[in-house]
Design a protein around this motif. Structure first.
Motif, PDB file in Angstrom:
ATOM      1  N   ASN A  38       2.701  -8.802 -14.199  1.00 47.16           N
ATOM      2  CA  ASN A  38       3.776  -8.001 -14.657  1.00 47.16           C
ATOM      3  C   ASN A  38       4.685  -7.597 -13.553  1.00 47.16           C
ATOM      4  O   ASN A  38       3.990  -6.902 -12.572  1.00 47.16           O
ATOM      5  CB  ASN A  38       2.945  -6.917 -15.343  1.00 47.16           C
ATOM      6  N   PRO A  39       5.932  -7.779 -13.724  1.00 48.18           N
ATOM      7  CA  PRO A  39       6.791  -7.692 -12.595  1.00 48.18           C
ATOM      8  C   PRO A  39       6.741  -6.189 -11.851  1.00 48.18           C
ATOM      9  O   PRO A  39       6.691  -6.260 -10.686  1.00 48.18           O
ATOM     10  CB  PRO A  39       8.162  -7.845 -13.301  1.00 48.18           C
ATOM     11  N   SER A  40       6.627  -5.160 -12.838  1.00 46.30           N
ATOM     12  CA  SER A  40       6.477  -3.911 -12.120  1.00 46.30           C
ATOM     13  C   SER A  40       5.169  -3.521 -11.518  1.00 46.30           C
ATOM     14  O   SER A  40       5.120  -2.903 -10.677  1.00 46.30           O
ATOM     15  CB  SER A  40       6.857  -2.867 -13.346  1.00 46.30           C
ATOM     16  N   HIS A  41       4.069  -3.991 -12.147  1.00 44.04           N
ATOM     17  CA  HIS A  41       2.760  -4.248 -11.471  1.00 44.04           C
ATOM     18  C   HIS A  41       2.807  -4.630 -10.346  1.00 44.04           C
ATOM     19  O   HIS A  41       2.123  -4.371  -8.967  1.00 44.04           O
ATOM     20  CB  HIS A  41       1.676  -4.640 -12.533  1.00 44.04           C
ATOM     21  N   THR A  42       3.496  -5.742 -10.135  1.00 43.29           N
ATOM     22  CA  THR A  42       3.584  -6.468  -8.803  1.00 43.29           C
ATOM     23  C   THR A  42       4.245  -5.582  -7.612  1.00 43.29           C
ATOM     24  O   THR A  42       3.777  -5.691  -6.562  1.00 43.29           O
ATOM     25  CB  THR A  42       4.442  -7.922  -9.007  1.00 43.29           C
ATOM     26  N   ARG A  43       5.253  -5.127  -8.294  1.00 44.38           N
ATOM     27  CA  ARG A  43       6.066  -4.284  -7.208  1.00 44.38           C
ATOM     28  C   ARG A  43       5.147  -3.177  -6.715  1.00 44.38           C
ATOM     29  O   ARG A  43       4.916  -2.618  -5.545  1.00 44.38           O
ATOM     30  CB  ARG A  43       7.270  -3.891  -7.795  1.00 44.38           C
ATOM     31  N   GLU A  44       4.489  -2.574  -7.599  1.00 42.68           N
ATOM     32  CA  GLU A  44       3.474  -1.535  -7.454  1.00 42.68           C
ATOM     33  C   GLU A  44       2.311  -2.034  -6.363  1.00 42.68           C
ATOM     34  O   GLU A  44       2.019  -1.176  -5.455  1.00 42.68           O
ATOM     35  CB  GLU A  44       2.763  -0.781  -8.759  1.00 42.68           C
ATOM     36  N   ILE A  45       1.757  -3.052  -6.427  1.00 43.76           N
ATOM     37  CA  ILE A  45       0.696  -3.373  -5.692  1.00 43.76           C
ATOM     38  C   ILE A  45       1.306  -3.785  -4.513  1.00 43.76           C
ATOM     39  O   ILE A  45       0.908  -3.419  -3.284  1.00 43.76           O
ATOM     40  CB  ILE A  45       0.138  -4.725  -6.248  1.00 43.76           C
ATOM     41  N   LEU A  46       2.642  -4.295  -4.490  1.00 39.09           N
ATOM     42  CA  LEU A  46       2.945  -4.704  -2.868  1.00 39.09           C
ATOM     43  C   LEU A  46       3.456  -3.317  -2.190  1.00 39.09           C
ATOM     44  O   LEU A  46       3.217  -3.364  -1.081  1.00 39.09           O
ATOM     45  CB  LEU A  46       4.262  -5.488  -3.293  1.00 39.09           C
ATOM     46  N   ALA A  47       3.870  -2.688  -3.037  1.00 38.59           N
ATOM     47  CA  ALA A  47       4.134  -1.152  -2.352  1.00 38.59           C
ATOM     48  C   ALA A  47       2.973  -0.238  -1.777  1.00 38.59           C
ATOM     49  O   ALA A  47       2.883   0.434  -0.698  1.00 38.59           O
ATOM     50  CB  ALA A  47       5.010  -0.349  -3.324  1.00 38.59           C
ATOM     51  N   ARG A  48       1.903  -0.547  -2.678  1.00 38.77           N
ATOM     52  CA  ARG A  48       0.485   0.131  -2.377  1.00 38.77           C
ATOM     53  C   ARG A  48      -0.027  -0.269  -1.031  1.00 38.77           C
ATOM     54  O   ARG A  48      -0.436   0.759  -0.385  1.00 38.77           O
ATOM     55  CB  ARG A  48      -0.556   0.031  -3.545  1.00 38.77           C
ATOM     56  N   HIS A  49       0.278  -1.527  -0.772  1.00 41.30           N
ATOM     57  CA  HIS A  49      -0.395  -2.157   0.361  1.00 41.30           C
ATOM     58  C   HIS A  49       0.558  -2.250   1.342  1.00 41.30           C
ATOM     59  O   HIS A  49       0.309  -2.952   2.586  1.00 41.30           O
ATOM     60  CB  HIS A  49      -1.225  -3.512  -0.109  1.00 41.30           C
ATOM     61  N   GLY A  50       1.562  -2.064   1.207  1.00 40.88           N
ATOM     62  CA  GLY A  50       2.833  -2.168   2.385  1.00 40.88           C
ATOM     63  C   GLY A  50       3.015  -3.478   2.540  1.00 40.88           C
ATOM     64  O   GLY A  50       3.292  -4.002   3.755  1.00 40.88           O
ATOM     65  N   PHE A  51       2.989  -4.405   1.601  1.00 41.36           N
ATOM     66  CA  PHE A  51       3.095  -5.819   1.676  1.00 41.36           C
ATOM     67  C   PHE A  51       4.571  -6.504   2.202  1.00 41.36           C
ATOM     68  O   PHE A  51       5.361  -6.150   0.977  1.00 41.36           O
ATOM     69  CB  PHE A  51       2.157  -6.652   0.915  1.00 41.36           C
ATOM     70  N   THR A  52       4.636  -7.291   2.810  1.00 46.02           N
ATOM     71  CA  THR A  52       6.021  -7.884   3.259  1.00 46.02           C
ATOM     72  C   THR A  52       5.689  -9.297   3.260  1.00 46.02           C
ATOM     73  O   THR A  52       4.769  -9.848   3.677  1.00 46.02           O
ATOM     74  CB  THR A  52       6.590  -7.168   4.420  1.00 46.02           C
ATOM     75  N   PHE A  53       6.743 -10.307   2.752  1.00 44.21           N
ATOM     76  CA  PHE A  53       6.417 -11.549   2.535  1.00 44.21           C
ATOM     77  C   PHE A  53       6.860 -12.303   3.911  1.00 44.21           C
ATOM     78  O   PHE A  53       7.666 -11.696   4.788  1.00 44.21           O
ATOM     79  CB  PHE A  53       7.617 -12.137   1.572  1.00 44.21           C
ATOM     80  N   LYS A  54       5.949 -13.264   4.249  1.00 42.28           N
ATOM     81  CA  LYS A  54       6.124 -14.114   5.317  1.00 42.28           C
ATOM     82  C   LYS A  54       6.787 -15.420   4.805  1.00 42.28           C
ATOM     83  O   LYS A  54       6.378 -16.163   4.352  1.00 42.28           O
ATOM     84  CB  LYS A  54       4.927 -14.480   5.972  1.00 42.28           C
ATOM     85  N   LYS A  55       8.071 -15.779   5.559  1.00 44.45           N
ATOM     86  CA  LYS A  55       8.773 -16.906   4.976  1.00 44.45           C
ATOM     87  C   LYS A  55       7.935 -18.023   5.541  1.00 44.45           C
ATOM     88  O   LYS A  55       7.922 -19.226   4.823  1.00 44.45           O
ATOM     89  CB  LYS A  55      10.020 -16.785   5.637  1.00 44.45           C
TER      90      LYS A  55
END
Length: 294
Positions: free
Chosen positions: A9-26
Motif C-alpha cells: 500500500n503506497p502510504s504504508h510503504t512510505r511510513e515503513i521507509l520513514a520509520r526506518h530512515g531508509f534511503t534507496f541505493k541506486k
C-alpha cells in the motif's frame, strides 16, 4: 498483527521507509512495488500454494514476500542490503514461514541452504522482482546450479524479458534466449508499468514465466561447448556466422577447415547470421565440432 494494511500500500510503504530512515541505493537497483493487485497477479501466475516452497531474491521491505508467505509452505528470501534486514524483521514478523538470508544470492550454496531451511521436500519455485543490473547472472545462477527449480516467475526490464522469450529470426533473439530456453520454456505473462514503483524506473517491466523442461530442449554432447558456440555466434550481431566463428575460434587454416567441414556436415550456410539458427541447429553444429575436435 500491528498493521493490517498491505506492505505494498503506497502510504504504508512510505511510513515503513520513514520509520526506518531508509534511503534507496541506486547501485543496488532498488525499486519497490507499490501496487498490491500486481503482487496478487504475480502469486497467481506462479500458482503458489501450500504445496510449494518459494525462493525470493531482493525482497526489499517485504511487499511481495508478504503475499508469497500467505500462500506458500515456506519462503526463503535473499537480501544483500544489510540496512533492510531490520526492516524485514519488522514488516514480516507475522509470518513464521519466512526465512531471510542476509547474503548475495550469487555466492549462495543454493542446494545446501534450501536443505537447511525448507523443512519439507516440496517443489521449489523462484518468484522475485529481480534487481535490473544483475537479472541475467541471477537467473543463470539458478539454472546452472544443481538445485531443481520447477518454475521461475520473475520481474525484469521488459527489454530483457523480450530477449529471453525471443524466437529465432527476431531481433531480440540471442545467446541469452538460447541459454534460458535450453533449460526452460519461456513466456511473457504480463507487463508492469513503471508508474507503480518507488522510485520510478525509466522503463516498464515484465513478468516472465519460466517452466523447467523435463529434459533440455536439445541433446548436446558437451554443454560448455554448446554455450561457447552460441555466445561466439552473436559476438557481433551484424556479422555472418562465419566471421563470428573465425573471430572466436581462430583464423588459422586448420581452424578454418574444421569449421568449414562441420558447417557442411550439418548443412548450415556460413553466410547466415547467428540469430537465424534454431536451438536444434546450434546443437547439431556444436555436436559436430565436439566430435571432430581439432
Amino acid at each position: 498483527m500491528k498493521d493490517h494494511r498491505e506492505i505494498a500500500n503506497p502510504s504504508h510503504t512510505r511510513e515503513i521507509l520513514a520509520r526506518h530512515g531508509f534511503t534507496f541505493k541506486k547501485s543496488l537497483g532498488q525499486n519497490f512495488l507499490t501496487e498490491p493487485n500486481i503482487l496478487r497477479k504475480i502469486v497467481q501466475t506462479a500458482d503458489i500454494t501450500e504445496k510449494v516452497n518459494v525462493i525470493e531474491v531482493g525482497p526489499g521491505i517485504g511487499a511481495l514476500t508478504e503475499h508469497l508467505a500467505q500462500h506458500a509452505n515456506q519462503v526463503l528470501a535473499f537480501e544483500i542490503d544489510d540496512r533492510l534486514i531490520p526492516v524485514l524483521a519488522d514488516t514480516l514478523q507475522a509470518y513464521p514461514n519466512v526465512t531471510i538470508k542476509h547474503q548475495d544470492v550469487l555466492q549462495a550454496d543454493l542446494v545446501g541452504i534450501t536443505k537447511e531451511v525448507f523443512k519439507e521436500n516440496l517443489p521449489i519455485k523462484v518468484v522475485a522482482n529481480l534487481p535490473y543490473y544483475i537479472t541475467t547472472p541471477i537467473m543463470m545462477h539458478f539454472l546452472e546450479s544443481n538445485l531443481v527449480v520447477d518454475e521461475m516467475v520473475v520481474m525484469m526490464q521488459k527489454e530483457v524479458a523480450d530477449r529471453i522469450s525471443a524466437a529465432p529470426g527476431s531481433k531480440a533473439y540471442g545467446s541469452l534466449s538460447i541459454a534460458v530456453q535450453y533449460y526452460m520454456e519461456a513466456s511473457l505473462a504480463f507487463i508492469v508499468p513503471k508508474t507503480v514503483f518507488v522510485p520510478q524506473p525509466n522503463v516498464d517491466s515484465a513478468i516472465l514465466k519460466l517452466t523447467r523442461r523435463a529434459q533440455p530442449a536439445v541433446a548436446v554432447d558437451d554443454e560448455k561447448a554448446f554455450f561457447k558456440l552460441t555466445k561466439a555466434a552473436f559476438l557481433l550481431r551484424r556479422k555472418t556466422l562465419w566471421n563470428n566463428l573465425l573471430n572466436y575460434y581462430g583464423k588459422d587454416e586448420a581452424t578454418k577447415t574444421w569449421l568449414t567441414q562441420a558447417l557442411q556436415t550439418v548443412g548450415i550456410d556460413p553466410k547466415r547470421r547467428g540469430e537465424t539458427l534454431s536451438l536444434q541447429e546450434f546443437a547439431d553444429l556444436s555436436n559436430q565440432l565436439v566430435r571432430t575436435n581439432r
